[in-house]
Design a protein around this motif. Structure first.
Motif, PDB file in Angstrom:
ATOM      1  N   VAL A   7       0.855  -1.180   0.000  1.00 22.52           N
ATOM      2  CA  VAL A   7       0.000   0.000   0.000  1.00 22.52           C
ATOM      3  C   VAL A   7       0.893   1.231   0.000  1.00 22.52           C
ATOM      4  CG1 VAL A   7      -1.802   1.274   1.231  1.00 22.52           C
ATOM      5  CG2 VAL A   7      -1.802  -1.241   1.257  1.00 22.52           C
ATOM      6  N   GLY A   8       0.814   2.027  -1.068  1.00 23.19           N
ATOM      7  CA  GLY A   8       1.642   3.216  -1.207  1.00 23.19           C
ATOM      8  C   GLY A   8       0.959   4.495  -0.766  1.00 23.19           C
ATOM      9  N   SER A   9      -0.123   4.369  -0.031  1.00 21.41           N
ATOM     10  CA  SER A   9      -0.837   5.553   0.440  1.00 21.41           C
ATOM     11  C   SER A   9      -0.342   5.953   1.821  1.00 21.41           C
ATOM     12  CB  SER A   9      -2.341   5.262   0.532  1.00 21.41           C
ATOM     13  OG  SER A   9      -3.017   6.369   1.095  1.00 21.41           O
ATOM     14  N   PRO A  10      -0.222   7.254   2.084  1.00 21.63           N
ATOM     15  CA  PRO A  10       0.117   7.686   3.433  1.00 21.63           C
ATOM     16  C   PRO A  10      -1.086   7.619   4.373  1.00 21.63           C
ATOM     17  CG  PRO A  10      -0.164   9.588   2.027  1.00 21.63           C
ATOM     18  CD  PRO A  10      -0.290   8.378   1.142  1.00 21.63           C
ATOM     19  N   GLY A  14      -7.624   4.236   3.983  1.00 15.11           N
ATOM     20  CA  GLY A  14      -8.145   4.970   2.840  1.00 15.11           C
ATOM     21  C   GLY A  14      -8.561   4.066   1.695  1.00 15.11           C
ATOM     22  N   ASN A  15      -8.930   4.691   0.609  1.00 16.34           N
ATOM     23  CA  ASN A  15      -9.479   3.983  -0.546  1.00 16.34           C
ATOM     24  C   ASN A  15      -8.490   3.005  -1.182  1.00 16.34           C
ATOM     25  OD1 ASN A  15     -12.127   5.244  -0.558  1.00 16.34           O
ATOM     26  ND2 ASN A  15     -10.971   7.110  -0.950  1.00 16.34           N
ATOM     27  N   THR A  16      -7.235   3.396  -1.261  1.00 23.85           N
ATOM     28  CA  THR A  16      -6.232   2.496  -1.835  1.00 23.85           C
ATOM     29  C   THR A  16      -6.102   1.245  -0.979  1.00 23.85           C
ATOM     30  OG1 THR A  16      -5.040   4.342  -2.836  1.00 23.85           O
ATOM     31  CG2 THR A  16      -3.819   2.298  -2.536  1.00 23.85           C
ATOM     32  N   GLU A  17      -5.998   1.425   0.326  1.00 20.73           N
ATOM     33  CA  GLU A  17      -5.889   0.269   1.224  1.00 20.73           C
ATOM     34  C   GLU A  17      -7.119  -0.630   1.113  1.00 20.73           C
ATOM     35  OE1 GLU A  17      -5.807  -0.946   5.929  1.00 20.73           O
ATOM     36  OE2 GLU A  17      -5.165   1.086   5.402  1.00 20.73           O
ATOM     37  N   ILE A  18      -8.292  -0.039   1.038  1.00 18.85           N
ATOM     38  CA  ILE A  18      -9.526  -0.828   0.925  1.00 18.85           C
ATOM     39  C   ILE A  18      -9.474  -1.701  -0.323  1.00 18.85           C
ATOM     40  CG2 ILE A  18     -12.024  -0.670   0.506  1.00 18.85           C
ATOM     41  CD1 ILE A  18     -11.908   1.919   2.326  1.00 18.85           C
ATOM     42  N   LEU A  19      -9.054  -1.131  -1.443  1.00 17.18           N
ATOM     43  CA  LEU A  19      -8.987  -1.903  -2.684  1.00 17.18           C
ATOM     44  C   LEU A  19      -7.886  -2.964  -2.640  1.00 17.18           C
ATOM     45  CD1 LEU A  19      -9.645   0.857  -5.363  1.00 17.18           C
ATOM     46  CD2 LEU A  19     -11.150  -1.048  -4.757  1.00 17.18           C
ATOM     47  N   VAL A  20      -6.739  -2.632  -2.071  1.00 17.24           N
ATOM     48  CA  VAL A  20      -5.673  -3.630  -1.938  1.00 17.24           C
ATOM     49  C   VAL A  20      -6.163  -4.791  -1.085  1.00 17.24           C
ATOM     50  CG1 VAL A  20      -3.375  -4.088  -0.941  1.00 17.24           C
ATOM     51  CG2 VAL A  20      -3.748  -2.053  -2.369  1.00 17.24           C
ATOM     52  N   SER A  29      -9.522 -16.157  -0.871  1.00 14.81           N
ATOM     53  CA  SER A  29     -10.695 -17.017  -1.118  1.00 14.81           C
ATOM     54  C   SER A  29     -10.331 -18.222  -1.977  1.00 14.81           C
ATOM     55  CB  SER A  29     -11.819 -16.214  -1.788  1.00 14.81           C
ATOM     56  OG  SER A  29     -11.547 -16.001  -3.170  1.00 14.81           O
ATOM     57  N   GLN A  30      -9.180 -18.140  -2.652  1.00 11.89           N
ATOM     58  CA  GLN A  30      -8.696 -19.239  -3.489  1.00 11.89           C
ATOM     59  C   GLN A  30      -7.590 -20.034  -2.792  1.00 11.89           C
ATOM     60  OE1 GLN A  30     -10.264 -19.885  -6.578  1.00 11.89           O
ATOM     61  NE2 GLN A  30     -11.581 -18.446  -5.487  1.00 11.89           N
ATOM     62  N   GLY A  31      -7.406 -19.767  -1.501  1.00 11.15           N
ATOM     63  CA  GLY A  31      -6.453 -20.538  -0.715  1.00 11.15           C
ATOM     64  C   GLY A  31      -5.078 -19.923  -0.559  1.00 11.15           C
ATOM     65  N   ALA A  32      -4.870 -18.733  -1.066  1.00 17.32           N
ATOM     66  CA  ALA A  32      -3.549 -18.098  -0.958  1.00 17.32           C
ATOM     67  C   ALA A  32      -3.319 -17.554   0.442  1.00 17.32           C
ATOM     68  CB  ALA A  32      -3.417 -16.971  -1.976  1.00 17.32           C
ATOM     69  N   GLU A  33      -2.078 -17.601   0.861  1.00 21.48           N
ATOM     70  CA  GLU A  33      -1.636 -16.895   2.055  1.00 21.48           C
ATOM     71  C   GLU A  33      -1.427 -15.448   1.613  1.00 21.48           C
ATOM     72  OE1 GLU A  33       2.468 -16.543   4.699  1.00 21.48           O
ATOM     73  OE2 GLU A  33       2.203 -18.249   3.355  1.00 21.48           O
ATOM     74  N   THR A  34      -1.802 -14.490   2.442  1.00 13.98           N
ATOM     75  CA  THR A  34      -1.627 -13.086   2.073  1.00 13.98           C
ATOM     76  C   THR A  34      -0.881 -12.329   3.167  1.00 13.98           C
ATOM     77  OG1 THR A  34      -3.748 -12.356   2.992  1.00 13.98           O
ATOM     78  CG2 THR A  34      -3.746 -13.094   0.684  1.00 13.98           C
ATOM     79  N   ALA A  35      -0.233 -11.261   2.763  1.00 19.69           N
ATOM     80  CA  ALA A  35       0.460 -10.368   3.687  1.00 19.69           C
ATOM     81  C   ALA A  35       0.342  -8.962   3.120  1.00 19.69           C
ATOM     82  CB  ALA A  35       1.928 -10.762   3.817  1.00 19.69           C
ATOM     83  N   ILE A  36       0.273  -7.976   4.005  1.00 25.81           N
ATOM     84  CA  ILE A  36       0.140  -6.594   3.560  1.00 25.81           C
ATOM     85  C   ILE A  36       1.220  -5.738   4.211  1.00 25.81           C
ATOM     86  CG2 ILE A  36      -1.549  -5.966   5.335  1.00 25.81           C
ATOM     87  CD1 ILE A  36      -2.988  -4.296   3.099  1.00 25.81           C
ATOM     88  N   TYR A  37       1.761  -4.808   3.418  1.00 26.28           N
ATOM     89  CA  TYR A  37       2.830  -3.921   3.866  1.00 26.28           C
ATOM     90  C   TYR A  37       2.450  -2.489   3.533  1.00 26.28           C
ATOM     91  CZ  TYR A  37       5.201  -8.357   4.053  1.00 26.28           C
ATOM     92  OH  TYR A  37       5.520  -9.660   4.348  1.00 26.28           O
ATOM     93  N   PHE A  38       2.654  -1.604   4.494  1.00 29.35           N
ATOM     94  CA  PHE A  38       2.321  -0.193   4.341  1.00 29.35           C
ATOM     95  C   PHE A  38       3.614   0.590   4.123  1.00 29.35           C
ATOM     96  CE2 PHE A  38      -1.037  -2.240   6.610  1.00 29.35           C
ATOM     97  CZ  PHE A  38      -2.168  -1.764   5.966  1.00 29.35           C
ATOM     98  N   LEU A  39       3.861   0.990   2.893  1.00 32.39           N
ATOM     99  CA  LEU A  39       5.122   1.621   2.530  1.00 32.39           C
ATOM    100  C   LEU A  39       5.401   2.877   3.344  1.00 32.39           C
ATOM    101  CD1 LEU A  39       4.980   1.159  -1.364  1.00 32.39           C
ATOM    102  CD2 LEU A  39       6.004  -0.359   0.362  1.00 32.39           C
ATOM    103  N   VAL A  79       0.001  -7.346  -5.131  1.00 36.79           N
ATOM    104  CA  VAL A  79      -0.853  -6.222  -5.505  1.00 36.79           C
ATOM    105  C   VAL A  79      -0.148  -4.970  -5.016  1.00 36.79           C
ATOM    106  CG1 VAL A  79      -2.292  -6.612  -3.450  1.00 36.79           C
ATOM    107  CG2 VAL A  79      -3.120  -5.117  -5.244  1.00 36.79           C
ATOM    108  N   LEU A  80      -0.032  -3.991  -5.893  1.00 35.22           N
ATOM    109  CA  LEU A  80       0.603  -2.726  -5.557  1.00 35.22           C
ATOM    110  C   LEU A  80      -0.422  -1.628  -5.759  1.00 35.22           C
ATOM    111  CD1 LEU A  80       3.005  -0.897  -4.890  1.00 35.22           C
ATOM    112  CD2 LEU A  80       3.672  -1.018  -7.307  1.00 35.22           C
ATOM    113  N   GLY A  81      -0.666  -0.881  -4.689  1.00 37.83           N
ATOM    114  CA  GLY A  81      -1.658   0.183  -4.755  1.00 37.83           C
ATOM    115  C   GLY A  81      -1.075   1.537  -4.427  1.00 37.83           C
ATOM    116  N   SER A  82      -1.531   2.547  -5.158  1.00 34.95           N
ATOM    117  CA  SER A  82      -1.114   3.918  -4.904  1.00 34.95           C
ATOM    118  C   SER A  82      -2.237   4.871  -5.266  1.00 34.95           C
ATOM    119  CB  SER A  82       0.112   4.275  -5.741  1.00 34.95           C
ATOM    120  OG  SER A  82       0.478   5.643  -5.545  1.00 34.95           O
ATOM    121  N   PRO A  83      -2.478   5.869  -4.433  1.00 37.61           N
ATOM    122  CA  PRO A  83      -3.330   6.957  -4.900  1.00 37.61           C
ATOM    123  C   PRO A  83      -2.594   7.712  -5.998  1.00 37.61           C
ATOM    124  CG  PRO A  83      -2.939   7.119  -2.521  1.00 37.61           C
ATOM    125  CD  PRO A  83      -2.011   6.074  -3.067  1.00 37.61           C
ATOM    126  N   ILE A  84      -3.330   8.420  -6.801  1.00 39.79           N
ATOM    127  CA  ILE A  84      -2.726   9.301  -7.800  1.00 39.79           C
ATOM    128  C   ILE A  84      -2.764  10.705  -7.198  1.00 39.79           C
ATOM    129  CG2 ILE A  84      -2.850  10.206 -10.153  1.00 39.79           C
ATOM    130  CD1 ILE A  84      -2.300   7.159 -10.005  1.00 39.79           C
TER     131      ILE A  84
END
Length: 182
Positions: A7-10, A14-20, A29-39, A79-84
């Motif tokens: 997540v590249g949002s400060p 916010g909206n970027t995090e919600i979508l990520v 939902s397909q069995g993947a392990e997930t992890a999230i990082y806040f840049l 998945v890489l997310g950033s606001p514009i």
């Protein structure tokens, strides 16, 4: 299978995090392990253009990017997310991307393991500039050999949480997350 989210949002929550998170939910939902990082919460220094990475395996700098290099190597997708902001990616996202230079060897060949898949996420207050993410997708495909399975995002997302009203974007994000695993 590991799918990592960046997540590249400060702005937390916010909206970027919600979508990520929605993309990661689809992958889970397909069995993947997930992890999230806040840049924004990590210490990532700018690339020093010292070319240390061209002669050694990795970057000379010892900051949180060291962890993210290992995550990117291990992950099957991300998945890489950033606001514009100001018609471009956030500074946090740009720092992350610049430091991917460490994945290019002496002859600028990509050393990131192949076969990775990605989804790109953006949110924007005014205007509509998906070209920013299309350019990023091209870079990921051509330079890092990452298969970009899709881009999701839109404008009108200035108010934190506004994307929760965009069922079309939430649904697309979830489906793209599933496609990272399929």
């Amino acid at each position: 299978m590991l799918i990592a989210g960046f997540v590249g949002s400060p702005r937390r929550g916010g909206n970027t995090e919600i979508l990520v998170r929605k993309v990661l939910e689809g992958a889970a939902s397909q069995g993947a392990e997930t992890a999230i990082y806040f840049l924004n919460e990590l210490t990532i220094h700018g690339c020093q253009a010292c070319n240390f990475c061209k002669e050694h395996a990795g970057c000379r700098q010892e900051d949180d990017m060291t962890l993210l290099y290992e995550v990117l190597k291990r992950a099957d997708g991300f998945v890489l997310g950033s606001p514009i902001y100001m018609d471009y990616l956030t500074a946090q996202t740009k720092l992350f991307l610049d430091r991917l230079f460490a994945f290019f060897g002496p002859n600028l060949e990509c050393t990131l393991p192949r076969g990775k898949r990605a989804v790109l996420v953006y949110s924007q207050g005014g205007g509509n500039n998906p070209e920013v993410m299309e350019s990023l997708a091209r870079f990921l495909r051509e330079a890092l050999h990452v298969e970009v399975v899709g881009i999701v995002g839109g404008s009108g997302c200035n108010v934190p949480g506004a994307v929760r009203e965009r069922k079309d974007l939430l649904s697309r994000a979830f489906e793209l997350g599933k496609s990272l695993v399929e």
